[in-house]
Design a protein around this motif. Sequence first.
Motif, PDB file in Angstrom:
ATOM      1  N   GLU A   9      -5.802   0.835   7.190  1.00  8.04           N
ATOM      2  CA  GLU A   9      -5.221   2.179   7.048  1.00  8.04           C
ATOM      3  C   GLU A   9      -4.800   2.722   8.402  1.00  8.04           C
ATOM      4  O   GLU A   9      -5.493   2.529   9.406  1.00  8.04           O
ATOM      5  CB  GLU A   9      -6.216   3.109   6.352  1.00  8.04           C
ATOM      6  CG  GLU A   9      -6.396   2.711   4.887  1.00  8.04           C
ATOM      7  CD  GLU A   9      -7.205   3.719   4.069  1.00  8.04           C
ATOM      8  OE1 GLU A   9      -7.734   4.696   4.640  1.00  8.04           O
ATOM      9  OE2 GLU A   9      -7.300   3.509   2.839  1.00  8.04           O
ATOM     10  N   LEU A  10      -3.655   3.395   8.407  1.00  2.88           N
ATOM     11  CA  LEU A  10      -3.073   3.894   9.644  1.00  2.88           C
ATOM     12  C   LEU A  10      -2.608   5.330   9.467  1.00  2.88           C
ATOM     13  O   LEU A  10      -2.206   5.723   8.370  1.00  2.88           O
ATOM     14  CB  LEU A  10      -1.831   3.086  10.018  1.00  2.88           C
ATOM     15  CG  LEU A  10      -1.992   1.598  10.346  1.00  2.88           C
ATOM     16  CD1 LEU A  10      -0.611   0.982  10.538  1.00  2.88           C
ATOM     17  CD2 LEU A  10      -2.834   1.415  11.589  1.00  2.88           C
ATOM     18  N   HIS A  45       4.315   0.385   1.253  1.00  3.63           N
ATOM     19  CA  HIS A  45       5.261   1.497   1.216  1.00  3.63           C
ATOM     20  C   HIS A  45       6.700   0.989   1.294  1.00  3.63           C
ATOM     21  O   HIS A  45       6.964  -0.059   1.887  1.00  3.63           O
ATOM     22  CB  HIS A  45       4.985   2.438   2.385  1.00  3.63           C
ATOM     23  CG  HIS A  45       3.541   2.823   2.491  1.00  3.63           C
ATOM     24  ND1 HIS A  45       2.967   3.765   1.676  1.00  3.63           N
ATOM     25  CD2 HIS A  45       2.542   2.320   3.248  1.00  3.63           C
ATOM     26  CE1 HIS A  45       1.669   3.856   1.953  1.00  3.63           C
ATOM     27  NE2 HIS A  45       1.386   2.983   2.896  1.00  3.63           N
ATOM     28  N   THR A  46       7.621   1.780   0.709  1.00  5.27           N
ATOM     29  CA  THR A  46       9.028   1.376   0.758  1.00  5.27           C
ATOM     30  C   THR A  46       9.740   1.960   1.980  1.00  5.27           C
ATOM     31  O   THR A  46      10.896   1.635   2.225  1.00  5.27           O
ATOM     32  CB  THR A  46       9.754   1.843  -0.521  1.00  5.27           C
ATOM     33  OG1 THR A  46       9.491   3.236  -0.714  1.00  5.27           O
ATOM     34  CG2 THR A  46       9.264   1.069  -1.728  1.00  5.27           C
ATOM     35  N   GLU A 124       6.759   2.268  11.073  1.00  4.70           N
ATOM     36  CA  GLU A 124       6.956   3.502  10.289  1.00  4.70           C
ATOM     37  C   GLU A 124       8.416   3.912  10.372  1.00  4.70           C
ATOM     38  O   GLU A 124       8.992   3.980  11.462  1.00  4.70           O
ATOM     39  CB  GLU A 124       6.066   4.603  10.895  1.00  4.70           C
ATOM     40  CG  GLU A 124       6.279   5.991  10.321  1.00  4.70           C
ATOM     41  CD  GLU A 124       5.903   6.059   8.840  1.00  4.70           C
ATOM     42  OE1 GLU A 124       6.840   6.009   8.003  1.00  4.70           O
ATOM     43  OE2 GLU A 124       4.695   6.163   8.529  1.00  4.70           O
ATOM     44  N   LEU A 125       9.028   4.154   9.216  1.00  5.65           N
ATOM     45  CA  LEU A 125      10.434   4.563   9.200  1.00  5.65           C
ATOM     46  C   LEU A 125      10.619   5.976   8.644  1.00  5.65           C
ATOM     47  O   LEU A 125      11.732   6.509   8.660  1.00  5.65           O
ATOM     48  CB  LEU A 125      11.256   3.571   8.348  1.00  5.65           C
ATOM     49  CG  LEU A 125      11.311   2.133   8.880  1.00  5.65           C
ATOM     50  CD1 LEU A 125      11.952   1.204   7.846  1.00  5.65           C
ATOM     51  CD2 LEU A 125      12.081   2.066  10.200  1.00  5.65           C
ATOM     52  N   LYS A 131      -1.547   8.908   6.038  1.00  5.12           N
ATOM     53  CA  LYS A 131      -2.224   7.709   5.546  1.00  5.12           C
ATOM     54  C   LYS A 131      -1.219   6.650   5.094  1.00  5.12           C
ATOM     55  O   LYS A 131      -0.471   6.870   4.146  1.00  5.12           O
ATOM     56  CB  LYS A 131      -3.136   8.082   4.360  1.00  5.12           C
ATOM     57  CG  LYS A 131      -4.040   6.959   3.920  1.00  5.12           C
ATOM     58  CD  LYS A 131      -4.971   7.455   2.815  1.00  5.12           C
ATOM     59  CE  LYS A 131      -5.639   6.311   2.079  1.00  5.12           C
ATOM     60  NZ  LYS A 131      -6.470   6.799   0.951  1.00  5.12           N
ATOM     61  N   ARG A 132      -1.222   5.555   5.787  1.00  5.86           N
ATOM     62  CA  ARG A 132      -0.385   4.407   5.431  1.00  5.86           C
ATOM     63  C   ARG A 132      -1.307   3.218   5.206  1.00  5.86           C
ATOM     64  O   ARG A 132      -2.335   3.097   5.893  1.00  5.86           O
ATOM     65  CB  ARG A 132       0.595   4.085   6.554  1.00  5.86           C
ATOM     66  CG  ARG A 132       1.712   5.111   6.725  1.00  5.86           C
ATOM     67  CD  ARG A 132       2.609   5.194   5.519  1.00  5.86           C
ATOM     68  NE  ARG A 132       3.995   5.542   5.860  1.00  5.86           N
ATOM     69  CZ  ARG A 132       4.958   5.640   4.968  1.00  5.86           C
ATOM     70  NH1 ARG A 132       4.721   5.457   3.679  1.00  5.86           N
ATOM     71  NH2 ARG A 132       6.186   5.949   5.328  1.00  5.86           N
ATOM     72  N   GLY A 133      -0.945   2.344   4.285  1.00  2.47           N
ATOM     73  CA  GLY A 133      -1.815   1.216   3.962  1.00  2.47           C
ATOM     74  C   GLY A 133      -1.118  -0.127   4.069  1.00  2.47           C
ATOM     75  O   GLY A 133       0.056  -0.264   3.718  1.00  2.47           O
ATOM     76  N   ILE A 134      -1.865  -1.086   4.571  1.00  2.00           N
ATOM     77  CA  ILE A 134      -1.407  -2.484   4.605  1.00  2.00           C
ATOM     78  C   ILE A 134      -2.495  -3.330   3.956  1.00  2.00           C
ATOM     79  O   ILE A 134      -3.663  -3.259   4.352  1.00  2.00           O
ATOM     80  CB  ILE A 134      -1.207  -2.967   6.057  1.00  2.00           C
ATOM     81  CG1 ILE A 134      -0.182  -2.094   6.757  1.00  2.00           C
ATOM     82  CG2 ILE A 134      -0.799  -4.450   6.097  1.00  2.00           C
ATOM     83  CD1 ILE A 134      -0.496  -1.875   8.209  1.00  2.00           C
TER      84      ILE A 134
END
Lengths: 142, 142, 142
Positions: A9-10, A45-46, A124-125, A131-134
Amino acid sequence: MKIVRHRIELVTTAPIEIIDISAQIRDIVAGSGISNGLVTASCLHTTARINVNEREDKLMQDMLTFLKRFAPRDGDYLHNLAPIDGRDNAHAHLIGLFMNSSETIPLADGALVLGEWQSVFFIELDGPRPKRGIELQIMGQS
Amino acid sequence: MKIVRHRIELVTTAPIEIIDISAQIRDIVAGSGISNGLVTASCLHTTARINVNEREDKLMQDMLTFLKRFAPRDGDYLHNLAPIDGRDNAHAHLIGLFMNSSETIPLADGALVLGEWQSVFFIELDGPRPKRGIELQIMGQS
Amino acid sequence: MKIVRHRIELVTTAPIEIIDISAQIRDIVAGSGISNGLVTASCLHTTARINVNEREDKLMQDMLTFLKRFAPRDGDYLHNLAPIDGRDNAHAHLIGLFMNSSETIPLADGALVLGEWQSVFFIELDGPRPKRGIELQIMGQS
């Protein structure tokens, strides 16, 4: 065969941002008990992507400039007329046509098979985001 | 499950060059003793890439022209102001944002699952180079 | 370890067309008896590609416009001077330098690991075509 997975998580802090996740991936791989196989880092994420490239500060500035020019945020996009989530992010989706959602990296004798200059970036675009997930999946043998 | 790996080594002779590595991949797969699974060809450099496309001479010239225009070598890049390795190669890294570091190809009944017109290319973006490496990993069952 | 494969077949009806194949992939995965592993969707053509992106009608129109501008069909390409198959499709191959031939998606507890907005698209770049194929391979454990 063994499969281990882990969610990275970022937090992102800028509209376009390049974050090196190589160290986190290596830590998770080291703790997985798997020494040979495939490591898949899959962005959930798209409007964010994965890229393997060189970590060099000036180059990373060039990358931001290049990405911004490739599909300008203020372009004339239908998607931005009535955005579902209130974000004008068509540019991020369009860049995403050409960038990778995931990377699959060989794992050999406990080490990611990457060249000397290769780092794994989360890009990140459409930030900032809390919260971003990989998804990291390691599949192979001990 | 069985895992076999092999390092493909190449010499490149031009600034931008497209080299068909399909035959080498097929030879290594044939000798691996693995008939079903996944074949991952992973380029170990940030200024070279992998692409699956058609091998046709005139098209390959179009590709060189298109790549050169997409991020011109003589563009105004910060990375080229003081390059670590003495190479003005920001353009190669920027193209690399949009191209693949690796390709994962299904292997079925001993054959790479590729369409009639699909070849696997190594694409040099910052040559010539005396030594380039591609990690080939085959993971699956006999 | 178990490996299941399935050929998805599609008809395309426009020069450039975006087709959501997520539901077909989920159906095949559900019937595979594999719950954890890797799902690889591999396009068997050099003038069509796979992309993970958001399914939103206006955005998909933006994508068509963006792809058409990125490499115009009526550009000046050597490949189109004497096409083997009678199709002026250099633009499709050139777009294909930057787009993915395949996508590898983790499978966890029976579900594709995709984010809320992620759909898997087949993108036709040289249609219409009566028959397009995608190899779906599922490799993992029940």
